[in-house]
Design an enzyme around this catalytic site. Structure first.
Site, PDB file in Angstrom:
ATOM      1  N   ASP A  17     -11.586  18.083 -39.263  1.00 61.36           N
ATOM      2  CA  ASP A  17     -11.608  18.920 -38.073  1.00 61.36           C
ATOM      3  C   ASP A  17     -11.154  20.306 -38.532  1.00 61.36           C
ATOM      4  OD1 ASP A  17     -11.667  19.641 -35.307  1.00 61.36           O
ATOM      5  OD2 ASP A  17      -9.497  19.360 -35.217  1.00 61.36           O
ATOM      6  N   ASP A  19      -9.676  23.400 -36.227  1.00 59.48           N
ATOM      7  CA  ASP A  19      -8.481  23.941 -35.570  1.00 59.48           C
ATOM      8  C   ASP A  19      -7.352  22.915 -35.543  1.00 59.48           C
ATOM      9  OD1 ASP A  19      -9.862  26.367 -34.928  1.00 59.48           O
ATOM     10  OD2 ASP A  19     -10.834  25.312 -33.276  1.00 59.48           O
TER      11      ASP A  19
END
Length: 190
Positions: A17, A19
């Site tokens: 991922d 953020d």
């Protein structure tokens, strides 16, 4: 799943991922320009080490700021190009970044926890085997995404609190701590 990590080798794939894993998460905001970007502690070093071990490293990120009209595809592309360049300068590599610009309420197949981004990555890189993949994320949606695909689930939490909604395989404060764990246990050797 925990025993599977002992079998990790250079044919495995790493899904990340963005953020909260690679860069600091802005609460209730979106990174719209590179000047707003801040790496998580020692993320570039961890990315250099991890991406040189895994056969493929891809980033899968929900970016509904585009769907909300808060940023453009061009702005996101500029941010991702800078990320790829920084990782390359540090000695690592990101094979590709996939993003889902759709709003959460539309339940698009690309938005995590749905698996569209992973399936596209597998089409683009046929060597990807989800049972020989690790997903590193900081939201329950990341872990549900990984669970649907049979990946090892690595949860990032600054407080080291695991989600109640789904069982994860590992929990670390940040990406660098995850790399340190793999290195300390000799699961990966460069």
């Amino acid at each position: 799943m925990k025993d599977r990590i002992q079998n990790i080798n250079r044919n495995w794939s790493l899904f990340l991922d963005r953020d909260g894993v690679i860069n600091e998460l802005l609460i209730d905001q979106y990174i719209k320009e590179w000047k707003d970007w801040t790496y998580t502690p020692n993320a570039l070093l961890a990315l250099e080490k991890l991406t040189n071990f895994f056969k493929h490293t891809v980033v899968v990120t929900n970016q509904q700021g585009i769907g909300k009209g808060l940023m453009t595809e061009a702005q996101l592309s500029a941010i991702h190009n800078n990320l790829i360049k920084d990782v390359a300068k540090a000695g690592g590599k990101i094979d590709k970044i996939y993003h889902a610009p759709q709003l959460a309420k539309h339940h698009h197949t690309w938005r995590k926890p749905r698996t569209g981004m992973a399936k596209q990555a597998q089409k683009d890189f046929s060597a990807i085997n989800f049972n020989k993949s690790i997903m590193v994320g900081d939201f329950v949606t990341d872990m549900k995404f990984a669970d649907k695909l049979g990946m090892i689930k690595v949860f990032i939490s600054k407080t080291m609190s695991q989600p109640k909604e789904i069982e994860v395989d590992y929990c670390f404060k940040n990406l660098a701590q995850f790399y340190g764990f793999l290195d300390d246990n000799k699961f990966i050797e460069l």
